[in-house]
Design a protein around this motif. Structure first.
Motif, PDB file in Angstrom:
ATOM      1  N   UNK B  75       0.896  -1.190  -0.162  1.00  0.00           N
ATOM      2  CA  UNK B  75       0.106   0.105  -0.037  1.00  0.00           C
ATOM      3  C   UNK B  75       0.991   1.354   0.000  1.00  0.00           C
ATOM      4  N   UNK B  76       0.206   2.392  -0.628  1.00  0.00           N
ATOM      5  CA  UNK B  76       1.278   3.565  -0.676  1.00  0.00           C
ATOM      6  C   UNK B  76       1.113   4.164   0.655  1.00  0.00           C
ATOM      7  N   UNK B  77       0.319   3.779   1.785  1.00  0.00           N
ATOM      8  CA  UNK B  77       0.401   4.377   3.052  1.00  0.00           C
ATOM      9  C   UNK B  77       1.363   3.710   3.950  1.00  0.00           C
ATOM     10  N   UNK B  78       2.004   2.634   3.387  1.00  0.00           N
ATOM     11  CA  UNK B  78       2.962   1.910   4.241  1.00  0.00           C
ATOM     12  C   UNK B  78       4.211   2.812   4.386  1.00  0.00           C
ATOM     13  N   UNK B  79       4.516   3.134   5.574  1.00  0.00           N
ATOM     14  CA  UNK B  79       5.546   3.952   6.054  1.00  0.00           C
ATOM     15  C   UNK B  79       6.756   2.772   6.436  1.00  0.00           C
ATOM     16  N   UNK B  80       7.598   2.516   5.621  1.00  0.00           N
ATOM     17  CA  UNK B  80       8.368   1.140   5.856  1.00  0.00           C
ATOM     18  C   UNK B  80       9.801   2.014   5.701  1.00  0.00           C
ATOM     19  N   UNK B  81      10.880   1.377   6.499  1.00  0.00           N
ATOM     20  CA  UNK B  81      12.190   1.833   6.693  1.00  0.00           C
ATOM     21  C   UNK B  81      12.652   1.367   5.220  1.00  0.00           C
ATOM     22  N   UNK B  82      13.640   2.195   4.864  1.00  0.00           N
ATOM     23  CA  UNK B  82      14.282   1.727   3.525  1.00  0.00           C
ATOM     24  C   UNK B  82      14.883   0.415   3.635  1.00  0.00           C
ATOM     25  N   UNK B  83      15.483  -0.172   4.983  1.00  0.00           N
ATOM     26  CA  UNK B  83      15.757  -1.373   5.192  1.00  0.00           C
ATOM     27  C   UNK B  83      15.065  -2.680   5.021  1.00  0.00           C
ATOM     28  N   UNK B  84      13.611  -2.219   5.506  1.00  0.00           N
ATOM     29  CA  UNK B  84      12.789  -3.313   5.449  1.00  0.00           C
ATOM     30  C   UNK B  84      12.210  -3.511   4.177  1.00  0.00           C
ATOM     31  N   UNK B  85      12.110  -2.192   3.400  1.00  0.00           N
ATOM     32  CA  UNK B  85      11.789  -2.355   1.860  1.00  0.00           C
ATOM     33  C   UNK B  85      12.676  -2.978   1.129  1.00  0.00           C
ATOM     34  N   UNK B  86      13.932  -2.904   1.419  1.00  0.00           N
ATOM     35  CA  UNK B  86      14.987  -3.573   0.478  1.00  0.00           C
ATOM     36  C   UNK B  86      14.959  -4.892   0.783  1.00  0.00           C
ATOM     37  N   UNK B  87      14.738  -5.438   2.160  1.00  0.00           N
ATOM     38  CA  UNK B  87      14.465  -6.797   2.524  1.00  0.00           C
ATOM     39  C   UNK B  87      13.402  -7.482   1.535  1.00  0.00           C
ATOM     40  N   UNK B  88      12.368  -6.677   1.594  1.00  0.00           N
ATOM     41  CA  UNK B  88      11.137  -7.140   0.575  1.00  0.00           C
ATOM     42  C   UNK B  88      11.573  -7.347  -0.839  1.00  0.00           C
ATOM     43  N   UNK B  89      12.020  -6.165  -1.316  1.00  0.00           N
ATOM     44  CA  UNK B  89      12.444  -6.131  -2.722  1.00  0.00           C
ATOM     45  C   UNK B  89      13.551  -7.087  -3.093  1.00  0.00           C
ATOM     46  N   UNK B  90      14.377  -7.951  -2.169  1.00  0.00           N
ATOM     47  CA  UNK B  90      15.371  -8.692  -2.400  1.00  0.00           C
ATOM     48  C   UNK B  90      14.702 -10.056  -2.858  1.00  0.00           C
ATOM     49  N   UNK B  91      13.605 -10.276  -2.662  1.00  0.00           N
ATOM     50  CA  UNK B  91      13.043 -11.535  -2.796  1.00  0.00           C
ATOM     51  C   UNK B  91      12.713 -11.657  -4.344  1.00  0.00           C
ATOM     52  N   UNK B  92      12.457 -13.089  -4.906  1.00  0.00           N
ATOM     53  CA  UNK B  92      12.338 -13.450  -6.266  1.00  0.00           C
ATOM     54  C   UNK B  92      11.099 -13.028  -6.902  1.00  0.00           C
ATOM     55  N   UNK B  93      10.900 -11.860  -6.791  1.00  0.00           N
ATOM     56  CA  UNK B  93       9.439 -11.254  -7.050  1.00  0.00           C
ATOM     57  C   UNK B  93       9.128 -11.512  -8.705  1.00  0.00           C
ATOM     58  N   UNK B  94       7.872 -11.861  -8.934  1.00  0.00           N
ATOM     59  CA  UNK B  94       7.300 -11.821  -9.986  1.00  0.00           C
ATOM     60  C   UNK B  94       6.244 -10.655 -10.414  1.00  0.00           C
ATOM     61  N   UNK B  95       5.607 -10.289  -9.165  1.00  0.00           N
ATOM     62  CA  UNK B  95       4.342  -9.472  -9.499  1.00  0.00           C
ATOM     63  C   UNK B  95       4.603  -8.427  -8.209  1.00  0.00           C
ATOM     64  N   UNK B  96       4.843  -7.156  -8.589  1.00  0.00           N
ATOM     65  CA  UNK B  96       4.988  -6.098  -7.692  1.00  0.00           C
ATOM     66  C   UNK B  96       4.070  -5.074  -7.743  1.00  0.00           C
ATOM     67  N   UNK B  97       3.403  -4.679  -6.830  1.00  0.00           N
ATOM     68  CA  UNK B  97       2.632  -3.398  -6.688  1.00  0.00           C
ATOM     69  C   UNK B  97       3.349  -2.573  -5.562  1.00  0.00           C
ATOM     70  N   UNK B  98       3.966  -1.587  -6.025  1.00  0.00           N
ATOM     71  CA  UNK B  98       4.961  -0.781  -5.240  1.00  0.00           C
ATOM     72  C   UNK B  98       4.104   0.516  -4.833  1.00  0.00           C
TER      73      UNK B  98
END
Lengths: 184, 386
Positions: B75-98
């Motif tokens: 969600x766009x309201x997600x206030x997530x730290x850059x570190x946490x965001x980077x952990x999520x984006x390091x996954x083998x994602x096929x579909x991403x809603x960012x």
């Protein structure tokens, strides 16, 4: 017999008739009747909650002798229907809607709210959590849409269940449970 | 049993709010996700009822790894730290809603420095005006193998000068599905035609060079009843003529000029009927046979003069509008050989080809105009939030 059940899986009335034949047929019918349950706070939802909670206590005591409803359940949706809530708590409903609104004070309304909440938690939510954590060994999916606050027991129950797919839609928590319930 | 999919939309109950309790939220999410991370394949993480000033969510000192995560919707309201965001984006994602925007320096550098997501097929990225445009372009540039892209909304300036030139430069050779939305801030109370938007022809022509496209949705911002895109369908067709694989085309937010109406933005709500509407309403009587026979029956029972007049007038307008849209769709079908489905003027239409080689026909798929919101979310994005 199982093949026949596949043919009538969508026909609720025929399934209900089949269930009356004998205990084998009853269990076969149940595997379709109870594969997906919507807990909408209706009288039948309450009845299933009670039956499942009872089954969970048998399981806890290691006394599962007869075929259960719980074994048939693959998916549950918990989404109370406003109309069933009003029907179960008519005084509370009258204090908010209709022509008796004026005759209630805020204090009375609050008392009615508390009473209804107490009933929700004790007679419905509590047994439902017991059922989720111990009465449905083949449960795959839980979708929770109720807007009543959940507590630590909620997270314990859903993580104790075998469900692989969990949906928590706008679920309010009373406090965040980081140490007690969600850690492995 | 290990958890495979989690749709997580929890918040604190209203009575529980307060700084002390709120500080427990981040550890709550951390513990929860750390527990599920090894097996999780799909995570939809939404923040309805989220308060803007709640503490940022971080994953603590030890990074969490998501080795199986293929679908992430944040969600766009997600206030997530850059570190946490980077952990999520390091996954083998096929579909991403960012949803989260590169709104701080740290997030901006994350968008820019992130290594490409090698498996990414589908990207849905609402571009926030609070984000850094270069960071968005840099992020997109890393993923030329995308099959599906939805950028909705996006500022017109960034689309026209950053994103469309990037997409049309020939690198995005797998792109089958594209949805773009021009967002032009304008004064909301404007009722006159100064609020009209025209999408730059250069941009449309550039989109017309993305040859692999099979489905395309172009929209402009709508607010309330206002529709601002005074579209020139002839120009659009001339721009898209090379898209020979295009099966589905949707144009949203479009509006039209009518004789005698001053309000182009209010085209769908004013519904002016003049002689040309009366004429066009009669163009396809075969579509109205059933409705007309129903009306005849109803007319016998009761007819109140004024409301009957209003109903008739609306009916004439709707029929004229529908017939004009069908005509446009048939012209598109002549230009675009693979076209099977078309949406414009709020009408979803199917292209049928009953006598191959002669001419194609457009038929309406709904009785009435329809915004088709859920359908578009499913077709072009990753489904609606609910």
């Amino acid at each position: 017999l199982a093949e026949i059940v596949d043919w009538i899986a969508d026909d609720r009335q025929t399934l209900a008739s089949l269930a009356l034949v004998n205990s084998d047929c009853r269990q076969l019918a149940r595997s379709c009747q109870f594969a997906a349950i919507c807990f909408d706070y209706s009288p039948s939802a309450h009845a299933i909650v009670r039956a499942l909670a009872e089954e969970s206590s048998w399981r806890r005591d290691g006394a599962v002798l007869q075929p259960t409803i719980g074994a048939c359940v693959r998916r549950i949706t918990v989404s109370s229907d406003r109309r069933w809530v009003s029907a179960r708590h008519p005084e509370l409903s009258d204090s908010f809607f209709g022509n008796k609104v004026e005759s209630h004070t805020d204090a009375q309304r609050l008392a009615l709210e508390e009473e209804a909440s107490k009933e929700y938690y004790n007679a419905y939510y509590g047994p439902l959590l017991a059922a989720i954590s111990g009465a449905m060994p083949h449960l795959q999916t839980i979708a929770w849409h109720d807007r009543m606050e959940v507590d630590a027991g909620f997270f314990k129950a859903i993580f104790r269940s075998p469900a692989q797919h969990i949906k928590l839609a706008r679920v309010p928590m009373d406090i965040p449970y980081h140490t007690t319930s969600v850690s492995a | 049993m290990p958890l495979r999919s989690l749709y997580l939309d929890v918040s604190l109950a209203f009575e529980s709010r307060g700084p002390e309790v709120e500080s427990g939220l981040s550890p709550f999410f951390e513990t929860l996700l750390r527990r599920c991370a090894p097996s999780l394949e799909s995570l939809v993480w939404l923040f309805h009822f989220w308060k803007a000033d709640q503490p940022q969510i971080s994953f603590g000192a030890n990074p969490i790894s998501f080795p199986r995560l293929k679908l992430l919707k944040l969600d766009r309201r997600a206030d997530i730290s850059p570190c946490a965001l980077s952990a999520l984006l390091n996954a083998p994602l096929r579909q991403l809603f960012l949803g989260p925007a590169p709104s701080t320096e740290a997030k901006k550098s994350l968008f820019i420095s992130l290594s490409p997501l090698r498996n990414l097929d589908e990207l849905v990225i609402p571009i926030s005006p609070f984000g850094d445009f270069d960071a968005y372009v840099a992020f997109l540039e890393k993923h030329p193998r995308l099959r599906k892209l939805c950028i909705d909304p996006c500022s017109s300036e960034l689309l026209d000068s950053g994103i469309i030139p990037l997409l049309s430069a020939g690198k995005f050779s797998n792109l089958r599905s594209l949805s773009l939305s021009w967002y032009e801030p304008s004064s909301d109370d404007a009722f006159d035609n100064s609020a009209v938007v025209r999408v730059a022809k250069e941009s449309l022509a550039a989109i017309g060079t993305i040859l692999p496209l099979e489905q395309l949705r172009l929209s402009t911002r709508t607010d309330g009843w206002r529709r601002r895109w005074l579209i020139d369908h002839d120009e659009m067709r001339s721009c898209l003529v090379a898209l020979s694989n295009l099966k589905k085309l949707a144009i949203c937010g479009d509006t039209y000029e009518t004789d005698g109406s001053l309000h182009v933005v209010g085209y769908y709500s004013v519904r002016t009927v003049s002689d040309s509407e009366r004429r066009d309403a009669e163009a396809r009587p075969e579509l109205d046979e059933d409705a007309d026979s129903r009306n005849c029956d109803a007319d016998d029972e009761d007819s109140d003069g004024a409301s009957e007049y209003g109903r008739r007038s609306d009916e004439i307008w709707e029929r004229a509008h529908r017939n004009r849209m069908l005509e446009q769709a048939e012209k598109y079908a002549t230009t675009l050989p693979s076209l099977e489905w078309m949406y414009c003027g709020q009408r979803p239409m199917e292209i049928i080809d009953p006598f191959p080689g002669v001419s194609k026909f457009a038929v309406p798929l709904t009785e009435e105009r329809d915004e088709c919101f859920t359908f578009f979310e499913n077709l072009f994005a990753m489904g609606p939030h609910d």
